[in-house]
Enzyme design. Structure first.
Site, PDB file in Angstrom:
ATOM      1  N   ASN A   1     -12.290  -3.038   0.583  1.00 15.50           N
ATOM      2  CA  ASN A   1     -11.268  -3.113   1.625  1.00 15.50           C
ATOM      3  C   ASN A   1     -11.858  -2.639   2.949  1.00 15.50           C
ATOM      4  O   ASN A   1     -12.347  -1.512   3.048  1.00 15.50           O
ATOM      5  CB  ASN A   1     -10.066  -2.233   1.281  1.00 15.50           C
ATOM      6  N   GLU A   2     -11.828  -3.498   3.947  1.00 11.60           N
ATOM      7  CA  GLU A   2     -12.315  -3.180   5.298  1.00 11.60           C
ATOM      8  C   GLU A   2     -13.680  -2.496   5.270  1.00 11.60           C
ATOM      9  O   GLU A   2     -13.922  -1.521   5.981  1.00 11.60           O
ATOM     10  CB  GLU A   2     -11.276  -2.336   6.048  1.00 11.60           C
TER      11      GLU A   2
ATOM     12  N   GLU B   1       0.853  -1.180   0.000  1.00  8.11           N
ATOM     13  CA  GLU B   1       0.000   0.000   0.000  1.00  8.11           C
ATOM     14  C   GLU B   1       0.889   1.229   0.000  1.00  8.11           C
ATOM     15  O   GLU B   1       1.980   1.218   0.590  1.00  8.11           O
ATOM     16  CB  GLU B   1      -0.924   0.025   1.229  1.00  8.11           C
TER      17      GLU B   1
ATOM     18  N   CYS C   1      -6.391   1.143   2.730  1.00  6.32           N
ATOM     19  CA  CYS C   1      -7.374   2.227   2.800  1.00  6.32           C
ATOM     20  C   CYS C   1      -7.350   3.129   1.587  1.00  6.32           C
ATOM     21  O   CYS C   1      -8.336   3.830   1.322  1.00  6.32           O
ATOM     22  CB  CYS C   1      -7.154   3.040   4.071  1.00  6.32           C
TER      23      CYS C   1
END
Length: 672
Positions: free
Chosen positions: A401-402, A49, A280
């Site tokens: 994502n999440e 990331e 994120c």
């Protein structure tokens, strides 16, 4: 009643354990006759990331910061006040409230750049969008030089300096527009001590058009904090765009490639897969600044980049194509994480309308087509045109994502069905944890629980997967790390992770993949508290956790073997912090036993191998040990904690081994 062989075996093991505990602290018992689940080749991978300058200033080899002068561009609807960036006033789709969180903002007018005027000269610079070279990346730098006499110098400081090496070639590329500049340019590499390491001169084309310039600089010395000087000796106005200084000696000599030492450090982990682009940044602070993979394609000079969720501009230099090529080069499968029309739910958490969801579904289908389609497909043809006729090794798609909640569940189901209908061979992963509400989700291939915890949690939960119901989906532990109460990361953190990994490997029938996070940390910008690999401009350092990952990947057996660990007096091993897992390497014909001793004293253990196989006396031992649980590697002692491989001549089906304090040990026993 006749006792079964299994009961007799258990009785024998208990009796043996009790007897062998005399003179030892405990015992490890491995049953060769009870081969368990396969430990797949996919087990250990990595997660990339753009955080902590993992790409720009790190893995990505570009030396110039803010090369396209786009760093002050902010997402639409955002505004800055001093050093704080305020997101657009959007509401979280779960809470109905707008976030009060702010984010980092650089107050320097032109980040990375400064202007110095010599005696008798007067100059200024500013960002402009007048007459852009490219509409996708429209900003350029206007430099006004007034008066005659001293030189005017435009300086780029790089990413906390530039790491250059003596005798290596660095490709310089830039665009310049001028209609009346009276002089020429000198371009220099200047050392941290102020010495000239390389210099070239360029004549300026004064035709009012954007002209592209190429040159090569070869520094005479190695320096970790060099700077790039563009020296003007005339007067007039010039506009500059995209100044790039790139090492020719990249990983596998790829153009627009990766910093060789960092990439090789990653390659040494033997990752089975690489997850990209996050994290994120997939969702963005809000949807407005999510990563848009299509904008990462093509000429790097034409990529706009984006304000990154972690507080700096992401150049998009390490884009989708470069990522896929790296997976191919490193022998890893690619995992692409797509956006489902949701901004980060820990931040703004906005959601696109239901009518717009199809746009995001189409976007991931296009991404898959780019990676795998042939030249008859629209996006496959773009890959072929980019110089890669063969498909890339894309195998996994993570849906969001999440993300969580009923909106996500509905969209996850929509994405799963749409992707599977066209690409049934791909493995599709949802964001659900072990106990998540999956109402509305008809089917997923894998779920992705995350853990960022303190050491005690990992030590106490090495059995967390033992009792997970075996459903029709598998598990990918996509993000995990011990990052609390361990400073910047120490041996205690690493051994707690090792203990947790033994539980994942033992349950490889359901846990099929895992990746530590975050992967990289720039020495000068630690946004996240604990990370796996550290670097500055000339050095790369693996934490003790890096070597834990490496040891497990390099000593992955083919199958699990049933193993038990016993402590003297039947004290639970969790409380004493010793852990063990065993497997069989079918290719090498070896039993592989991994033992964690997470205390600051030796652990003497009996090792018993049952199952009637003859064990050769000579074998191999890999030891990763520290002098204390608080110990860690550093830039001055990068190998302080690193694996040591030795030969051991005392193996048998019944022997004693002294495990070092603060250690992860791998015993490799050859079976005749």
């Amino acid at each position: 009643m006749k006792k079964s062989p299994v009961i007799l075996s258990i009785v024998f093991l208990v009796l043996w354990s009790c007897s062998t505990n005399k003179g030892t602290d405990g015992s490890v018992i491995v049953d060769m006759s009870s081969k368990g689940a396969e430990i797949p080749a996919s087990m250990y991978g990595v997660f990339f990331e753009e955080i902590n300058h993992a790409g720009d200033g790190g893995l990505y080899a570009e030396l110039v910061r803010n090369r396209s002068f786009e760093d002050k561009e902010m997402p639409a609807g955002y505004h800055a006040d001093g050093d704080k960036l305020f997101p657009a006033p959007l509401k979280n789709h779960l809470t109905g409230k707008a976030t009060g969180e702010t984010f980092r903002w650089d107050t320097v007018p032109v980040p990375g750049w400064s202007l110095e005027s010599g005696k008798g000269a007067d100059a200024s610079m500013k960002i402009t969008k007048i007459s852009p070279r490219n509409s996708e990346a429209p900003t350029s730098l206007e430099v006004n030089i007034r008066g005659k006499g001293g030189d005017v110098t435009l300086i780029n400081s790089g990413f906390w300096g530039m790491g250059v090496r003596s005798g290596e070639k660095y490709s310089l590329r830039f665009f310049l527009r001028s209609a009346g500049y009276s002089g020429n340019l000198k371009i220099r590499l200047i050392s941290s001590a102020g010495n000239t390491l390389a210099e070239i001169s360029k004549d300026v084309i004064n035709d009012g058009k954007w002209n592209e310039y190429h040159e090569v600089l070869t520094p005479s010395q190695t320096d970790g904090k060099a700077r790039l000087y563009v020296v003007f000796n005339g007067s007039g106005t010039v506009w500059i765009d995209y100044i790039s200084l790139f090492p020719e000696n990249t990983y596998k000599n790829r153009p627009n490639g990766l910093r060789k030492d960092v990439a090789e450090f990653l390659e040494a982990m033997h990752p089975a897969f690489i997850r990209w682009p996050g994290g994120c940044i997939v969702e963005g602070i809000s949807l407005i600044n999510r990563v848009e993979w299509k904008k990462t394609l093509g000429d790097p000079a034409d990529r706009p980049g984006q304000y990154d969720t972690w507080g700096y501009h992401n150049s998009y230099g390490f884009g989708y194509h470069e990522y896929l090529k790296f997976c191919e080069d490193i022998g890893a499968r690619a995992m692409f994480v797509c956006n489902v029309g949701l901004g980060c739910q820990y931040r703004v958490g906005d959601a696109c309308s239901e009518n717009e969801v199809q746009y995001y579904i189409n976007d991931v289908l296009d991404a898959i087509e780019y990676a795998t389609g042939d030249k008859s497909t629209s996006w496959g043809a773009k890959r072929v045109a980019a110089g890669h006729p063969d498909p890339f090794p894309l195998q996994y798609i993570e849906i969001g994502n999440e993300n969580w909640g009923p909106v996500y569940n509905k969209r996850c189901d929509m994405f799963y069905k749409a992707i599977k209908a066209r690409y049934p061979q791909l493995t599709l992963i949802s964001n659900h944890g072990l106990t998540s509400d999956m109402t509305g989700v008809e089917k997923v291939d894998m779920i992705d629980p995350h853990w960022y915890v303190e050491p005690d949690y990992f030590f106490k939960n090495t059995r967390i997967f033992d009792t997970v119901p075996r459903k029709d989906h598998l598990i990918y532990v996509g993000e995990y790390a011990c990052n609390q109460k361990v400073g910047g990361g120490n041996m205690l953190a690493a051994l707690s992770e090792a203990a947790f990994i033994t539980g994942m490997e033992r349950n490889s029938d359901i846990v099929r993949m895992a990746s530590y996070a975050p992967l990289f940390e720039c020495r000068n910008d630690r946004t996240w508290p604990v990370n796996l690999i550290w670097y500055d401009n000339l050095q790369v350092v693996g934490r003790s956790s890096y070597y834990v990952q490496k040891v497990f990947a390099e000593n992955r057996p083919s199958r699990n073997l049933h193993s038990e660990i016993h402590q003297r007096g039947n004290v639970p091993s969790d409380s004493l912090r010793q852990y063990a897992v065993a497997g069989f390497d079918e290719q090498k014909g070896e039993i592989v036993i991994k033992v964690v001793n997470a205390v600051e004293k030796p652990w003497r253990s009996g090792i018993k191998i049952t199952g009637g196989k003859k064990i050769m006396r000579k074998g191999e031992v890999v030891t990763l040990a520290a002098s204390s649980l608080a110990d860690e590697n550093s830039y001055t002692e990068p190998q302080r904690i690193s694996p040591v491989t030795t030969e051991f001549g005392g193996f048998s089906d019944d022997f004693i081994y002294d495990f070092k304090p603060c250690s992860l040990t791998v015993l490799r026993l050859k079976v005749k």
